[in-house]
Design a protein around this motif. Structure first.
Motif, PDB file in Angstrom:
ATOM      1  N   ILE A   6       1.002  -1.495  14.590  1.00 31.26           N
ATOM      2  CA  ILE A   6       0.478  -2.638  15.320  1.00 31.26           C
ATOM      3  C   ILE A   6       0.966  -3.879  14.591  1.00 31.26           C
ATOM      4  N   GLU A   7       1.340  -4.917  15.332  1.00 32.27           N
ATOM      5  CA  GLU A   7       1.795  -6.145  14.687  1.00 32.27           C
ATOM      6  C   GLU A   7       0.752  -7.245  14.786  1.00 32.27           C
ATOM      7  N   LEU A   8       0.603  -7.958  13.670  1.00 33.34           N
ATOM      8  CA  LEU A   8      -0.281  -9.119  13.599  1.00 33.34           C
ATOM      9  C   LEU A   8       0.593 -10.286  13.168  1.00 33.34           C
ATOM     10  N   ASP A   9       0.784 -11.251  14.078  1.00 34.94           N
ATOM     11  CA  ASP A   9       1.669 -12.381  13.807  1.00 34.94           C
ATOM     12  C   ASP A   9       0.867 -13.534  13.213  1.00 34.94           C
ATOM     13  N   LEU A  10       1.084 -13.796  11.927  1.00 33.76           N
ATOM     14  CA  LEU A  10       0.386 -14.882  11.243  1.00 33.76           C
ATOM     15  C   LEU A  10       1.352 -15.983  10.813  1.00 33.76           C
ATOM     16  N   LYS A  11       2.467 -16.111  11.530  1.00 34.41           N
ATOM     17  CA  LYS A  11       3.416 -17.193  11.217  1.00 34.41           C
ATOM     18  C   LYS A  11       2.701 -18.528  11.407  1.00 34.41           C
ATOM     19  N   GLY A  12       2.904 -19.428  10.461  1.00 27.87           N
ATOM     20  CA  GLY A  12       2.268 -20.735  10.539  1.00 27.87           C
ATOM     21  C   GLY A  12       0.933 -20.796   9.821  1.00 27.87           C
ATOM     22  N   GLU A  13       0.362 -19.632   9.508  1.00 29.07           N
ATOM     23  CA  GLU A  13      -0.916 -19.590   8.779  1.00 29.07           C
ATOM     24  C   GLU A  13      -0.653 -19.666   7.278  1.00 29.07           C
ATOM     25  N   LYS A  21      -7.610 -13.111   7.658  1.00 29.04           N
ATOM     26  CA  LYS A  21      -7.284 -12.581   8.990  1.00 29.04           C
ATOM     27  C   LYS A  21      -6.733 -11.155   8.898  1.00 29.04           C
ATOM     28  N   THR A  22      -5.915 -10.896   7.864  1.00 26.74           N
ATOM     29  CA  THR A  22      -5.381  -9.541   7.675  1.00 26.74           C
ATOM     30  C   THR A  22      -6.515  -8.569   7.392  1.00 26.74           C
ATOM     31  N   ILE A  38       3.134 -10.327  10.048  1.00 28.17           N
ATOM     32  CA  ILE A  38       4.298 -11.211   9.986  1.00 28.17           C
ATOM     33  C   ILE A  38       3.855 -12.569   9.436  1.00 28.17           C
ATOM     34  N   PHE A  39       4.536 -13.004   8.369  1.00 26.38           N
ATOM     35  CA  PHE A  39       4.219 -14.272   7.710  1.00 26.38           C
ATOM     36  C   PHE A  39       5.425 -15.207   7.729  1.00 26.38           C
ATOM     37  N   SER A  40       5.159 -16.513   7.724  1.00 28.54           N
ATOM     38  CA  SER A  40       6.232 -17.495   7.563  1.00 28.54           C
ATOM     39  C   SER A  40       6.103 -18.179   6.209  1.00 28.54           C
ATOM     40  N   SER A  41       5.146 -17.733   5.419  1.00 24.95           N
ATOM     41  CA  SER A  41       4.899 -18.316   4.100  1.00 24.95           C
ATOM     42  C   SER A  41       5.251 -17.300   3.020  1.00 24.95           C
ATOM     43  N   GLU A  42       6.147 -17.693   2.116  1.00 22.52           N
ATOM     44  CA  GLU A  42       6.542 -16.784   1.043  1.00 22.52           C
ATOM     45  C   GLU A  42       5.359 -16.455   0.137  1.00 22.52           C
TER      46      GLU A  42
END
Length: 77
Positions: A6-13, A21-22, A38-42
């Motif tokens: 299942i994918e959880l998109d947290l890009k921008g968080e 949230k995870t 999925i993250f957009s933050s390293e």
């Protein structure tokens, strides 16, 4: 046997919301189910796996898709 993830998109968080949230999403899964976050933050891509592991779950892998996207694969304990 195929294991669907299942994918959880947290890009921008940002942290600590990414872990909160995870964690909440993981609580809704059954033992053995897999989640790809999925993250957009390293910083989230490095801190969330540590926190999830501390909760007893397994990190199956971390993929850097591009310079701004990381996918963390988790298996629920």
């Amino acid at each position: 046997m195929e294991h669907s993830s299942i994918e959880l998109d947290l890009k921008g968080e940002v942290c600590p919301l990414t872990f909160v949230k995870t964690k909440l999403y993981m609580e809704g899964l059954k033992s053995g189910e897999q989640l790809t976050v999925i993250f957009s933050s390293e910083s989230a891509a490095s801190s969330v796996p540590k926190s999830v592991k501390d909760e007893g779950h397994t990190i199956l892998g971390i993929d850097q898709e591009d310079k701004d996207t990381w996918k963390v694969h988790i298996k629920k304990a």
